[in-house]
Scaffold this motif. Structure first.
Motif, PDB file in Angstrom:
ATOM      1  N   ALA A 136       1.696  12.038   7.877  1.00 23.49           N
ATOM      2  CA  ALA A 136       2.232  10.953   8.690  1.00 23.49           C
ATOM      3  C   ALA A 136       1.274   9.780   8.780  1.00 23.49           C
ATOM      4  CB  ALA A 136       2.539  11.474  10.100  1.00 23.49           C
ATOM      5  N   TYR A 137       0.033   9.957   8.302  1.00 26.07           N
ATOM      6  CA  TYR A 137      -0.982   8.918   8.435  1.00 26.07           C
ATOM      7  C   TYR A 137      -1.392   8.309   7.099  1.00 26.07           C
ATOM      8  CZ  TYR A 137      -1.044  11.459  12.779  1.00 26.07           C
ATOM      9  OH  TYR A 137      -0.649  12.085  13.937  1.00 26.07           O
ATOM     10  N   GLY A 138      -0.790   8.786   6.038  1.00 28.57           N
ATOM     11  CA  GLY A 138      -1.072   8.211   4.734  1.00 28.57           C
ATOM     12  C   GLY A 138      -1.725   9.208   3.798  1.00 28.57           C
ATOM     13  N   PRO A 139      -1.744   8.886   2.508  1.00 31.52           N
ATOM     14  CA  PRO A 139      -2.325   9.794   1.512  1.00 31.52           C
ATOM     15  C   PRO A 139      -3.849   9.657   1.439  1.00 31.52           C
ATOM     16  CG  PRO A 139      -1.499   7.832   0.449  1.00 31.52           C
ATOM     17  CD  PRO A 139      -1.147   7.686   1.903  1.00 31.52           C
ATOM     18  N   GLN A 140      -4.434  10.470   0.591  1.00 33.69           N
ATOM     19  CA  GLN A 140      -5.872  10.379   0.329  1.00 33.69           C
ATOM     20  C   GLN A 140      -6.235   8.956  -0.076  1.00 33.69           C
ATOM     21  OE1 GLN A 140      -7.749  13.523  -2.075  1.00 33.69           O
ATOM     22  NE2 GLN A 140      -8.483  11.906  -3.447  1.00 33.69           N
ATOM     23  N   GLY A 141      -7.306   8.434   0.498  1.00 34.91           N
ATOM     24  CA  GLY A 141      -7.747   7.073   0.185  1.00 34.91           C
ATOM     25  C   GLY A 141      -7.298   6.034   1.192  1.00 34.91           C
TER      26      GLY A 141
END
Length: 229
Positions: A136-141
């Motif tokens: 829910a907070y975004g992918p790696q990076g």
């Protein structure tokens, strides 16, 4: 043979006074309601237990992810891909076969750290489970540069990593598996989606350079691979 109206009236009066099998008749009316309430209570209890087990699993992953790694008093603690894989195996065993966590859900482990601009970023992220879900907070990076990414968690109360430290943040997504199924109403035709989150600061001093590999190397549980156990 003819039956008079008087005979019909006498029979009707006798039938009204007859209370044989009255309890059975009442039970026939009440039984469906009792069964419905019983099944509803059973389903509600199962729902509460599944929620509890998912939250316990999230805490289990976050807590152990904050502890794992090699032990060397002369160097910062390193964490390996194999450690993450073992962690995922462990939480699946804890969840048990009844929950079938990786068949019906997905576990996402993120390392929240501070970037070179003193902002927050998701340095690395590992996943396990067949459910097609993303963090829910975004992918790696996410947040690798700048300060626009404020952290992970409830809006306005986001968790943030301090300089040189890391927060192990866990998200679990799961499709609830009912005991009774969808037998009573079409309203239950849509699956019920559950989720749980937990986070722990890394204990001790950890080498935050990257996730490391031993020989032979372990297959990373990257978030673009959908594989169950």
């Amino acid at each position: 043979m003819t039956i008079s109206l008087r005979s019909y009236s006498a029979f009707a009066r006798k039938l009204l006074r007859d209370n044989n099998a009255l309890a059975l008749t009442e039970f026939a009316f009440v039984a469906p309601i009792l069964l419905l309430l019983g099944f509803a209570g059973l389903e509600l209890a199962n729902y509460a237990v599944v929620n509890m087990r998912l939250n316990q699993a999230a805490v289990h992953v976050a807590d152990n992810a904050s502890r794992i790694g090699d032990r060397d008093v002369l160097a910062a603690q390193r964490i390996f891909e194999g450690d993450i894989n073992d962690l995922f195996i462990g939480v699946n065993l804890q969840a048990g076969t009844a929950l079938d966590l990786y068949e019906n859900g997905r576990v996402i482990l993120s390392s929240l750290e501070q970037n070179s601009d003193d902002g927050q970023w998701i340095h690395w992220q590992r996943c396990k489970g067949e459910k097609n879900e993303v963090s829910a907070y975004g992918p790696q990076g996410t947040g690798e540069t700048g300060t626009s990414f404020v952290g992970m968690g409830e809006t306005g109360r986001e968790l943030q990593a301090q300089s040189g430290e890391a927060v192990m943040y866990v998200e679990i997504f799961y499709t609830y598996q009912p005991i009774i199924g969808n037998a009573f109403s079409a309203e239950f035709a849509q699956p019920l989606e559950l989720s749980a989150e937990a986070a722990f600061n890394v204990r001790g001093t950890r080498d935050l350079t990257d996730l490391f590999s031993r020989t032979p190397p372990a297959t990373p549980s990257t978030c673009d691979i959908f594989d169950g156990v």
